[in-house]
Design an enzyme around this catalytic site. Structure first.
Site, PDB file in Angstrom:
ATOM      1  N   GLU A  78       1.554  -3.394   5.959  1.00 58.57           N
ATOM      2  CA  GLU A  78       0.321  -3.768   5.777  1.00 58.57           C
ATOM      3  C   GLU A  78       0.191  -5.296   5.876  1.00 58.57           C
ATOM      4  O   GLU A  78       1.195  -6.154   5.629  1.00 58.57           O
ATOM      5  CB  GLU A  78       0.334  -3.524   4.246  1.00 58.57           C
ATOM      6  CG  GLU A  78      -1.098  -3.752   3.572  1.00 58.57           C
ATOM      7  CD  GLU A  78      -1.434  -3.496   2.069  1.00 58.57           C
ATOM      8  OE1 GLU A  78      -0.375  -3.836   1.436  1.00 58.57           O
ATOM      9  OE2 GLU A  78      -2.388  -3.247   1.859  1.00 58.57           O
ATOM     10  N   HIS A 131       1.128  -7.239  -7.649  1.00 57.66           N
ATOM     11  CA  HIS A 131       2.432  -6.213  -7.318  1.00 57.66           C
ATOM     12  C   HIS A 131       3.369  -6.784  -6.557  1.00 57.66           C
ATOM     13  O   HIS A 131       3.181  -7.840  -5.790  1.00 57.66           O
ATOM     14  CB  HIS A 131       2.366  -4.860  -6.725  1.00 57.66           C
ATOM     15  CG  HIS A 131       1.256  -4.805  -5.272  1.00 57.66           C
ATOM     16  ND1 HIS A 131       0.668  -6.086  -5.052  1.00 57.66           N
ATOM     17  CD2 HIS A 131       0.961  -3.739  -4.663  1.00 57.66           C
ATOM     18  CE1 HIS A 131      -0.153  -5.626  -3.895  1.00 57.66           C
ATOM     19  NE2 HIS A 131      -0.031  -4.313  -3.904  1.00 57.66           N
ATOM     20  N   TYR A 187      -3.383  -1.050   7.190  1.00 64.15           N
ATOM     21  CA  TYR A 187      -2.279  -0.360   7.123  1.00 64.15           C
ATOM     22  C   TYR A 187      -2.080   0.039   8.457  1.00 64.15           C
ATOM     23  O   TYR A 187      -3.088   0.645   9.271  1.00 64.15           O
ATOM     24  CB  TYR A 187      -2.155   1.180   6.414  1.00 64.15           C
ATOM     25  CG  TYR A 187      -1.960   1.038   4.790  1.00 64.15           C
ATOM     26  CD1 TYR A 187      -1.098   0.024   4.287  1.00 64.15           C
ATOM     27  CD2 TYR A 187      -2.623   1.835   4.229  1.00 64.15           C
ATOM     28  CE1 TYR A 187      -0.906   0.114   2.882  1.00 64.15           C
ATOM     29  CE2 TYR A 187      -2.501   1.982   2.764  1.00 64.15           C
ATOM     30  CZ  TYR A 187      -1.546   0.868   2.041  1.00 64.15           C
ATOM     31  OH  TYR A 187      -1.294   0.960   0.753  1.00 64.15           O
TER      32      TYR A 187
END
Ligand code: FES
Lengths: 309, 105
Positions: A267, A201, A257
């Site tokens: 993160e 991502h 996190y």
């Protein structure tokens, strides 16, 4: 794969409630490299192995959250083309002049239907990573200061109209869908992970009623050992940890996190796999969201869905 | 020296030191399922109303605390520190957790 178009996440500007407390946190605990301060009082940071002048900028404000997230594109011609493409798609764009951010060229700014402000830019001064360009050492002292992530990796943003956001990223900006979590009825997506590269991502979105919310900015670590070391440093410094260390089912990334002193989640992340644009997306059903978030514990932590800034 | 913090409507009270936030003390009470959020005054899940007593605060996000809230002592528990015995009411997202007797261990 030849990387063209949008190259990578380039910068995030995040609001903090107490600037100096936050500078100490980002510089000495997270271990970012402070690279400058501007006339507005914004403080600029980069990760040790990034070469461009800045990737993470903080600004004192009366509320936490994210001002904007920016992507670096290949060159000026790409910037102009994407600006025209966004306008042709029906989005209003705005040009922010070169120099408005330190060492950063002209930016194209637009607002997503999720309420998030996005930017594209082609130029940011390369200041190097402190290592030689000829016969470099593999790392230097900056890698040993604090948590010291390698780069700003991605962000997860919460807001409405995720389906519309997906269309803009995939149809205009050249991203592809890597993974998604379906709505309970299976008709739509509650969360999407999008890539413009070979990464799992570069940006992700989750459906949320309030617009423009920050779930987290993610910083890349080199190894699982480094993620565990990050957890040790968080505890030594009483940093509030949300989830982890654990592994996500979605993206297969290994994670912690935690929150900065103003309640902005961040993160420390490593791993995942290397998707290509011709891969079809991986799909998680809503009843498996827990495994997607925390694979070993198979737990949909409540804070993941409800705590944002 | 600790102060005593009383949660109205529940009969529960807990000890909270002046350098501890009201949320830290509340968490020690051992109520299950309290959403401990960011602990930095940014996310707004820990909203309470101080009904009586002296306290100090640290900066908190105005997304969740308006001027009217400040005037009426509706604040974020993670940023409020007791300076005397206090009584408070839990409002917002914390409320259903703390006020529901089923959540008491
Ligand atoms: S826990 Fe986030 S504002 Fe208190």
């Amino acid at each position: 794969m030849a990387l063209t178009g949008v190259l990578r996440p380039g910068h995030a500007q995040v609001r903090v409630l107490d600037l100096e407390e936050s500078v100490r946190f980002y510089r000495d605990v997270l271990g970012l490299v402070e690279t400058g301060r501007d006339a507005e009082g914004r403080v600029y940071f980069k990760c040790w192995d990034e070469r461009d002048h800045n990737s993470y900028v903080i600004r004192q404000a009366d509320r936490a959250g994210i001002d904007f997230f920016g992507f670096k594109v290949l060159d000026k011609a790409t910037l102009d083309q994407l600006d025209a493409d966004l306008q042709a798609y029906g989005l209003a764009t705005e040009r922010i002049p070169a120099g408005e951010m330190l060492e950063t060229g002209e930016r194209v700014r637009f607002t997503l239907p999720s309420g998030h402000v996005m930017e594209l830019y082609a130029d940011k001064t390369s200041i190097g990573n402190g290592l030689a360009e000829v016969n470099p050492a593999p790392w230097g002292p900056q890698r040993e200061h604090g948590i010291a992530p390698v780069r700003l990796d991605h962000a997860l943003l919460y807001g409405p109209n995720v389906a519309e956001v997906q269309k803009i990223f995939t149809e205009v900006l050249g991203f592809y869908l890597v993974e998604r979590v379906l709505t309970p009825d299976g008709e739509g997506n509650v969360a999407i992970w999008l890539s413009c590269s070979h990464k799992v991502h570069d940006i992700a979105f989750a459906e949320y009623p309030e617009p423009g919310k920050l779930h987290h900015c993610s910083f890349l670590m080199e190894s699982w050992e480094q993620v565990l070391r990050a957890g040790d440093i968080m505890s030594m410094n009483l940093v509030p940890v949300d989830i982890g260390p654990t592994r996500h089912g979605v993206t297969r990334g290994c994670t912690i996190y935690a929150w900065d002193p103003s309640g902005n989640r961040f993160e420390t992340f490593m791993g995942g796999y290397q998707p290509y644009p011709d891969y079809g997306p991986l799909t998680w059903t809503f009843d498996n969201f827990g495994q997607g978030l925390d694979y070993p514990q198979r737990k949909l932590h409540e804070t993941f869905l409800t705590v944002v800034s | 020296m600790s102060h005593t913090v009383r949660i109205e409507d529940t009969g529960l009270s807990y000890a909270c030191a002046p350098r501890e936030s009201l949320l830290e003390g509340l968490n020690r009470l051992g109520l299950r399922g309290i959403p401990t959020g960011c602990r930095g005054g940014g996310c707004g899940v820990c909203k309470i109303e101080v009904l009586a007593g002296q306290f100090q605060t640290r900066v908190m996000s105005r997304d969740h605390v308006s001027d009217d809230d400040v005037a009426h002592h509706r604040l974020l528990a993670c940023r409020v520190y007791p300076a005397s015995d206090l009584s408070l009411k839990v409002i917002g997202k914390l409320q259903r957790k703390v006020c529901n007797p089923a959540s008491v261990r």
